[in-house]
Design an enzyme around this catalytic site. Structure first.
Site, PDB file in Angstrom:
ATOM      1  N   GLU A  91      32.038  72.286  66.892  1.00 12.54           N
ATOM      2  CA  GLU A  91      32.573  73.601  67.254  1.00 12.54           C
ATOM      3  C   GLU A  91      33.399  74.163  66.108  1.00 12.54           C
ATOM      4  O   GLU A  91      34.011  73.411  65.354  1.00 12.54           O
ATOM      5  CB  GLU A  91      33.536  73.467  68.445  1.00 12.54           C
ATOM      6  CG  GLU A  91      32.915  73.029  69.726  1.00 12.54           C
ATOM      7  CD  GLU A  91      33.972  72.825  70.817  1.00 12.54           C
ATOM      8  OE1 GLU A  91      33.634  72.205  71.815  1.00 12.54           O
ATOM      9  OE2 GLU A  91      35.130  73.275  70.646  1.00 12.54           O
ATOM     10  N   CYS A 104      39.145  78.054  62.677  1.00 15.80           N
ATOM     11  CA  CYS A 104      39.510  76.663  62.952  1.00 15.80           C
ATOM     12  C   CYS A 104      38.234  75.834  62.808  1.00 15.80           C
ATOM     13  O   CYS A 104      37.247  76.075  63.508  1.00 15.80           O
ATOM     14  CB  CYS A 104      40.093  76.553  64.359  1.00 15.80           C
ATOM     15  SG  CYS A 104      40.515  74.862  64.796  1.00 15.80           S
ATOM     16  N   CYS A 111      35.366  62.184  67.381  1.00 20.91           N
ATOM     17  CA  CYS A 111      36.585  61.771  66.680  1.00 20.91           C
ATOM     18  C   CYS A 111      36.892  60.312  66.995  1.00 20.91           C
ATOM     19  O   CYS A 111      36.887  59.917  68.171  1.00 20.91           O
ATOM     20  CB  CYS A 111      37.751  62.658  67.100  1.00 20.91           C
ATOM     21  SG  CYS A 111      39.269  62.237  66.213  1.00 20.91           S
ATOM     22  N   CYS A 115      42.552  60.409  71.024  1.00 26.05           N
ATOM     23  CA  CYS A 115      43.792  60.710  71.762  1.00 26.05           C
ATOM     24  C   CYS A 115      43.437  60.856  73.244  1.00 26.05           C
ATOM     25  O   CYS A 115      42.431  61.497  73.578  1.00 26.05           O
ATOM     26  CB  CYS A 115      44.415  62.008  71.247  1.00 26.05           C
ATOM     27  SG  CYS A 115      44.815  61.927  69.499  1.00 26.05           S
ATOM     28  N   CYS A 118      42.545  64.352  74.779  1.00 35.35           N
ATOM     29  CA  CYS A 118      41.701  65.274  74.019  1.00 35.35           C
ATOM     30  C   CYS A 118      40.216  65.096  74.330  1.00 35.35           C
ATOM     31  O   CYS A 118      39.696  63.972  74.299  1.00 35.35           O
ATOM     32  CB  CYS A 118      41.951  65.046  72.529  1.00 35.35           C
ATOM     33  SG  CYS A 118      40.820  65.959  71.486  1.00 35.35           S
ATOM     34  N   CYS A 330      39.874  72.189  72.561  1.00 38.10           N
ATOM     35  CA  CYS A 330      38.996  71.740  71.489  1.00 38.10           C
ATOM     36  C   CYS A 330      38.032  70.662  71.987  1.00 38.10           C
ATOM     37  O   CYS A 330      38.438  69.686  72.602  1.00 38.10           O
ATOM     38  CB  CYS A 330      39.879  71.190  70.371  1.00 38.10           C
ATOM     39  SG  CYS A 330      38.975  70.354  69.100  1.00 38.10           S
TER      40      CYS A 330
END
Ligand code: SF4
Length: 340
Positions: A91, A104, A111, A115, A118, A330
């Protein structure tokens, strides 16, 4: 794997022309198409001979990335879902404001930090983005919305875990032979991956650094970030100070506010003290709930937290919330595409 035309700097383009027995001025024309006209597709480079355009398509991914979905909010923010050459998705977000345009950008597919709060880290890391894919992301956004004033690498991924690809991309973005952006207009965010931050300091360029601290003690941080790539707050601040001194830029402490975890006034006071003693500024990010257990604090709690920081004398801003509710956090757009 074929290299990406978009990730090729002027030296690579010159070398390629040489190898393909093309006159040297063709590399300048090619660079002009890429960095001035922001054109990735050789078929659109009409002043290049047909055989050169064919060779470009044979030798490079050009382009390798496509916009596959656009989610627009009423306030002008657009979230772009990009499909990469191998079918993976990332994205990017286009954020227009009155006097500036910000992109952004993502640095990885998924990832590895993971986290707990997230969406981007939910399924771990699929792979790193290449330098060329990062530049294509930038170019697709620019073709759609115009040349940006600011870039923030705060999308999907931990950029400091992909410095081998991110740093050459930063070089192309800022080089006078590339897009010529000022490093001061580029911010790289990190969850506090210290080895990457130390390499960032070695660049000695005026890039901005945003450190996602999210907590004032290692115990609270452990509730938010898994241990595998988590460093202590002391180590992170030490590395951030090194970046500040090397890059000559004050850094930002990003603080995602989550109800009942890190939104108490004692944390606000400690956060202010950290910011003051490290000459940093604070950016508060009220949590954008995904479908997990974490919750956003009440509006009054957020305001009181911010006021407590201000009265302690630290510099604080609150992230302006734009982009609407739909897939706003996100990584959510990518996750819903993966589910489909
Ligand atoms: S918040 Fe950033 S570092 Fe953490 S999992 Fe999400 S993308 Fe990765």
């Amino acid at each position: 794997m074929k290299p990406f035309l978009a990730g090729s700097n002027i030296d690579t383009l010159t070398q390629w022309c040489l190898e393909r027995k093309l006159p040297k001025f063709r590399s300048k024309q090619l660079a002009n198409w890429l960095y001035e006209q922001v054109e990735i597709d050789p078929d659109a480079m009409l002043n290049l001979p047909q055989n050169m355009r064919t060779l470009l398509k044979e030798d490079f991914h050009a382009p390798g990335t496509q916009i596959s979905e656009i989610v627009s909010s009423g306030d002008g923010v657009e979230k772009l879902l990009l499909t990469l050459h191998d079918g993976e998705c990332i994205e990017m977000v286009v954020i227009p404001a009155e006097e500036r345009l910000t992109f952004c950008l993502s640095t990885q597919v998924g990832c590895p930090v993971g986290c707990y709060f997230c969406a981007s880290g939910k399924n771990g890391l699929t792979r790193n983005l290449s330098c060329g894919e990062i530049i294509e992301e930038f170019m697709l956004g620019t073709k759609r919305a115009g040349f940006p004033d600011n870039l923030v690498f705060m999308g999907i991924g931990e950029g400091m875990l992909n410095v081998e690809q991110l740093f050459p991309a930063l070089e192309i973005l800022t080089s006078p032979d590339g897009f010529g952006m000022s490093p001061r207009r580029i911010t790289v965010s990190t969850s506090g991956y210290v080895p990457g931050m130390l390499k960032f300091a070695e660049l000695k360029k005026e890039y901005n650094l945003a450190v996602s601290l999210h907590a004032v003690s290692d115990d609270i941080r452990a509730k938010l970030i898994p241990a595998r790539v988590r460093f202590s707050i002391a180590e992170i601040l030490k590395a951030a100070d090194l970046c500040r001194d090397a890059n000559n830029r004050q850094y930002t402490l990003e603080y995602t506010m989550i109800a009942g975890i890190n939104d108490d006034l004692d944390s606000a006071r400690k956060l202010a003290q950290i910011a003051i003693s490290h000459h940093a500024k604070i950016n508060l990010i009220p949590y954008n709930a995904t479908d997990g257990d974490f919750r956003r604090p009440e509006r009054t709690v957020i305001e009181n937290f911010e006021n407590e920081i201000k009265s302690a004398g630290a510099r604080v801003t609150r992230r302006v919330e734009r982009g609407g509710k739909k897939s706003a956090a996100c990584g959510q757009l990518r996750i819903s595409r993966m589910k489909k």
